[in-house]
Design a protein around this motif. Structure first.
Motif: not given
Ligand code: 5AD
Ligand code: SF4
Length: 436
Positions: A157, A159, A165, A273, A338, A340, A343-344
């Motif tokens: 994952f 980011s 996904y 990440n 999907n 992340k 949205d940062f």
């Protein structure tokens, strides 16, 4: 009469290998490959969603194929791979002339899905269920090189990344199956295998325990007749000292490591990440080089990640100078479904991304040329893979370090390991001369 399939493949080696498997599976039900769209009874788009505009690219490609489908309604048009897994039924809504949508785990079901189109208007298959025994029915373009999938999916994952996904969680294949597949390939004339996985370094086999990947390499190294073992891709956080020592000890494991760093600053690595620091990464590079002098190290870079300040970007440039990679792949960051980071805060404007990307590419081009020039005059073992289309009577092959070399030679050398002396360096390839 045999039916014909045309497959358009986007993206990484995993996708290329999925295409080989689809061709193999389709062969068993009477299909053969064709290079021409117009000849095809079945057209498959094997999509990739790793970077930007993947969905857009798919719909524009489908738009181009639409007239063909209108002219010949019995033509079957299918979409598979990561974008299919992600877009699902949506594809039928936006392109109603598509017959088949199948996800990344559906390859063995392809014949059944095609059959179902005899009585259903369309077919959709997106199950999460992993497939068993991948080794059957693989079509290989090259007789002496082969891919072997050892692990599918990813648990990391990062980011920015869509892979967890679209490809799901990590699932390793049993080592016995992998070794058996490698043996068969070698019996078939294969000299070089590339182990594939989003994350080969987290390969697990219950009988091997914690050091599964090094143990797998040892088992493969023992296969008589196999000459070269490669793998792609490993995550820097899983690059253990044991793996380095094992690589150095095993004569068949090639001296090349693709070690994606993505960014040079700890601030950005943390936001991504990635679970390692710049310092950890550099330490890994030093250990690789100490254990295998002359090893080629290559990487992936993302520029313009959200929150990347000028000082962070400078650290990406400085890591290129410090490591001096043999080659890199560099990309502008793009928002993926999907993932992340979409949205940062601190998304970077395209103009800034483009300028940074160009700076990375310019710097690396110069480093490539300098590093390649250091190889001139030296002799390397090359596996000639194909006749060079641009220059007649020349062959193209790769060194163990994965450098591309072109040199004068004829067809009889294809698939034979030969010594080649490097005579000229270019940024992205080398020219050489066969040593008799
Ligand atoms: N934007 C840009 N590059 C990406 N990659 C993966 N996801 C993205 C993204 N959202 C790059 C990484 C990875 C390579 C296969 O693709 O560098 O290592
Ligand atoms: Fe994506 Fe990160 Fe997994 Fe690689 S390790 S596939 S970049 S999530």
């Amino acid at each position: 009469m045999m039916k014909k399939v045309h497959i358009i493949t986007y993206g990484c080696q995993m996708n290329e290998h999925d295409t080989e498997q689809m061709v193999g599976v389709l062969h068993t039900v009477g299909y053969k490959l064709t290079e021409t769209l117009e000849e095809a009874d079945l057209i498959l788009l094997n999509t990739c969603s790793i970077r930007e505009k993947a969905e857009h690219k798919l719909y524009s490609q489908l738009g181009k194929l639409r007239p063909l489908k209108q002219q010949r309604p019995d033509l079957i048009l299918g979409v598979c791979g990561c974008v299919a897994q992600q877009e699902k039924e949506q594809i039928f809504k936006r392109a109603p002339y598509v017959d088949l949508v199948m996800g990344t785990n559906a390859i063995p079901k392809l014949p059944m899905l095609l059959e179902s189109l005899d009585y259903l208007p369309r077919a959709l298959e997106l199950s999460e269920i992993e497939w068993e025994d991948e080794s059957r029915n693989i079509f290989r373009e090259c007789r002496f090189k082969a891919f072997i999938t050892i692990i599918r999916g990813c648990n990391n994952f990062c980011s920015y990344c869509v892979v967890p996904y679209t490809r799901g969680r990590e699932k390793s294949r049993p080592s016995a199956e992998i070794v058996a597949e490698a043996r068969h390939l070698v019996e078939d004339g294969v000299l070089e295998i590339t182990l594939l996985g989003q994350n080969v370094s987290s390969y697990r086999d219950s009988s091997y325990g914690a050091s599964s990947f090094p143990r797998l390499l040892q088992a493969l190294n023992a296969i008589e007749g196999l000459e070269r073992i490669r793998f792609i891709t490993a995550h820097p956080k899983d690059l253990t000292d044991e793996l380095i020592t094992t690589m150095a000890e095993l004569p068949k494991v090639c001296e090349h490591f693709h070690l994606p760093i993505q960014a040079g600053s700890n601030h950005v690595l943390h936001l991504m990440n990635r679970k390692y620091s710049r310092e950890w990464y550099l330490d890994r590079v030093h250990r690789l080089r100490a254990a295998m002098p002359g090893i080629a190290i290559t990487t992936d870079i993302i520029v313009g990640f959200p929150g990347e300040r000028e000082q962070d970007f400078q650290q990406t440039l400085s890591i290129l100078e410090e490591v001096r990679y043999d080659s890199i792949f560099a990309f502008n960051y793009s928002i993926r479904p999907n993932a992340k980071a979409g949205d940062f805060p601190g998304q970077i404007p395209d103009e800034v991304k483009n300028t940074r990307l160009q700076q990375v590419l310019d710097l690396q081009k110069q480093i490539n040329l300098e590093k390649n020039s250091e190889l001139v005059g030296k002799t390397y073992e090359v596996l000639p893979e194909m006749i060079n289309r641009r220059f007649p009577e020349t062959l193209t092959g790769r060194t163990r370090t994965n450098h591309v070399v072109t040199f004068k030679g004829d067809e009889s050398l294809l698939g034979r390991l030969v010594p080649v002396k490097i005579t000229e360096a270019h940024p992205f390839r080398l020219t050489g001369q066969l040593i008799a």
